[in-house]
Scaffold this motif. Sequence first.
Motif, PDB file in Angstrom:
ATOM      1  N   GLU A  62     -86.026  43.098 -47.633  1.00 49.99           N
ATOM      2  CA  GLU A  62     -84.600  43.147 -48.002  1.00 49.99           C
ATOM      3  C   GLU A  62     -83.826  42.359 -46.948  1.00 49.99           C
ATOM      4  OE1 GLU A  62     -83.699  47.282 -48.679  1.00 49.99           O
ATOM      5  OE2 GLU A  62     -85.292  47.452 -50.177  1.00 49.99           O
ATOM      6  N   THR A  63     -83.733  41.045 -47.173  1.00 45.12           N
ATOM      7  CA  THR A  63     -83.358  40.148 -46.084  1.00 45.12           C
ATOM      8  C   THR A  63     -81.856  39.891 -45.947  1.00 45.12           C
ATOM      9  OG1 THR A  63     -83.651  38.210 -47.484  1.00 45.12           O
ATOM     10  CG2 THR A  63     -85.586  38.961 -46.260  1.00 45.12           C
ATOM     11  N   ALA A  64     -81.081  40.044 -47.035  1.00 43.24           N
ATOM     12  CA  ALA A  64     -79.632  39.770 -46.914  1.00 43.24           C
ATOM     13  C   ALA A  64     -78.994  40.661 -45.838  1.00 43.24           C
ATOM     14  CB  ALA A  64     -78.930  39.942 -48.260  1.00 43.24           C
ATOM     15  N   PRO A  65     -79.324  41.949 -45.799  1.00 45.38           N
ATOM     16  CA  PRO A  65     -78.754  42.794 -44.744  1.00 45.38           C
ATOM     17  C   PRO A  65     -79.222  42.390 -43.344  1.00 45.38           C
ATOM     18  CG  PRO A  65     -79.634  44.138 -46.532  1.00 45.38           C
ATOM     19  CD  PRO A  65     -80.088  42.752 -46.794  1.00 45.38           C
ATOM     20  N   ILE A  66     -80.463  41.916 -43.247  1.00 42.31           N
ATOM     21  CA  ILE A  66     -80.977  41.480 -41.939  1.00 42.31           C
ATOM     22  C   ILE A  66     -80.202  40.255 -41.476  1.00 42.31           C
ATOM     23  CG2 ILE A  66     -83.016  40.575 -40.736  1.00 42.31           C
ATOM     24  CD1 ILE A  66     -84.745  42.123 -42.840  1.00 42.31           C
ATOM     25  N   GLU A  67     -79.957  39.339 -42.411  1.00 44.64           N
ATOM     26  CA  GLU A  67     -79.194  38.122 -42.066  1.00 44.64           C
ATOM     27  C   GLU A  67     -77.758  38.479 -41.681  1.00 44.64           C
ATOM     28  OE1 GLU A  67     -79.743  35.614 -45.490  1.00 44.64           O
ATOM     29  OE2 GLU A  67     -81.750  34.987 -44.850  1.00 44.64           O
ATOM     30  N   LEU A  68     -77.192  39.477 -42.342  1.00 47.85           N
ATOM     31  CA  LEU A  68     -75.834  39.920 -41.998  1.00 47.85           C
ATOM     32  C   LEU A  68     -75.810  40.476 -40.566  1.00 47.85           C
ATOM     33  CD1 LEU A  68     -72.931  40.923 -42.363  1.00 47.85           C
ATOM     34  CD2 LEU A  68     -73.782  42.746 -43.823  1.00 47.85           C
TER      35      LEU A  68
END
Length: 334
Positions: A62-68
């Motif tokens: 779940e990468t979008a939250p990691i990028e955020l």
Amino acid sequence: MLALGKLLELTLAGREPAQKIQLTVDGVQMRWLSEGALEVRPAQARDNGADVLLSSGIHGNETAPIELADRLLHGIARGEIKPRTRILFLFGNPEAMRRGERYLEQDVNRLFNGRHEQSIGPEAMRAAELEQLARTFFSVPERSRLHYDLHTAIRGSKIEQFALYPFKEGRQHSRAELARLRAAGMEAVLLQNKTSITFTAFTYEQLGAESFTLELGKARPFGQNQGVDVSRLETRLKQIIEGNEPATEGLDGLKLFSVAREIIKHSDAFTLHLPADVENFSQLEKGYLLAEDIAKTRWVIEEEGARIIFPNPKVKNGLRAGILIVPTTDVGLA
Ligand SMILES: O=C(O)CCC(=O)N[C@@H](CCC(=O)O)C(=O)O
Ligand SMILES: [Zn+2]
């Protein structure tokens, strides 16, 4: 930028930084605590008394939250974001992040509130470590405590961004926190009505934090999150961190749901009667046969206005294979 601002790079490379503590030009201290764990502490004179835990990567794909989280950390390390709160950044499952998978052996988000003690393996150890990191972070008395655990979902959703609010007997859900979530772009909140074994359930039930799992869109690999719009959340998080959050009023059309039933998979015979591409928040008619399991168990829809979220027949036996939810009102909020 300070090297510790590159926590994501360090984590993906499986590297430990040579220097564990660094100071920004504004005197903000960044301290590496453990793999995927970094504490940010403002200079004492600027500290507004709030503690904010931002976790992501509890599910490694779940990468979008990691990028955020990575963008926020870069901003702090460059001195562009000037925190007034203490912040704990946690990447939940580093090895799963490196592999681009939800988990390796066990879902970390089913191992809190004591469950890791009944289990072995890397994820059980990580859940124990995450609990300890959160416990230490939230141990300073008389400070406000906020935990956002950031996720994206396996499937598409009729309601793109929503939050799940844990439950504790005798504790009321906070209207002010819901208004804050609305301002952060959340369209709906699911008010839980029983205790759970997720990370936010742990920090809510045991550490007294206001805790939310936030679902921000559909899970995609790193670099492919253009379709996940986290701009309102990102703005709000910066404001929370910088202590200049505008006042929020009212719930402004926020949809509220409560849990009608959790669908638990009991055996390998479990069958879910939904199309593979069914979206979260899809409505289910009364009388619909949703699922069947061993010993002639049948899950038939009895509730008016029922919807399904997180349907997943592939979970391990004994775990949640979906949540049946129904609309609710704001009566009962504190
Ligand atoms: O898309 C799915 O089926 C799961 C998305 C996800 O990871 N959701 C969290 C929700 C946690 C909670 O109940 O607060 C999870 O299942 O762990
Ligand atoms: Zn997740």
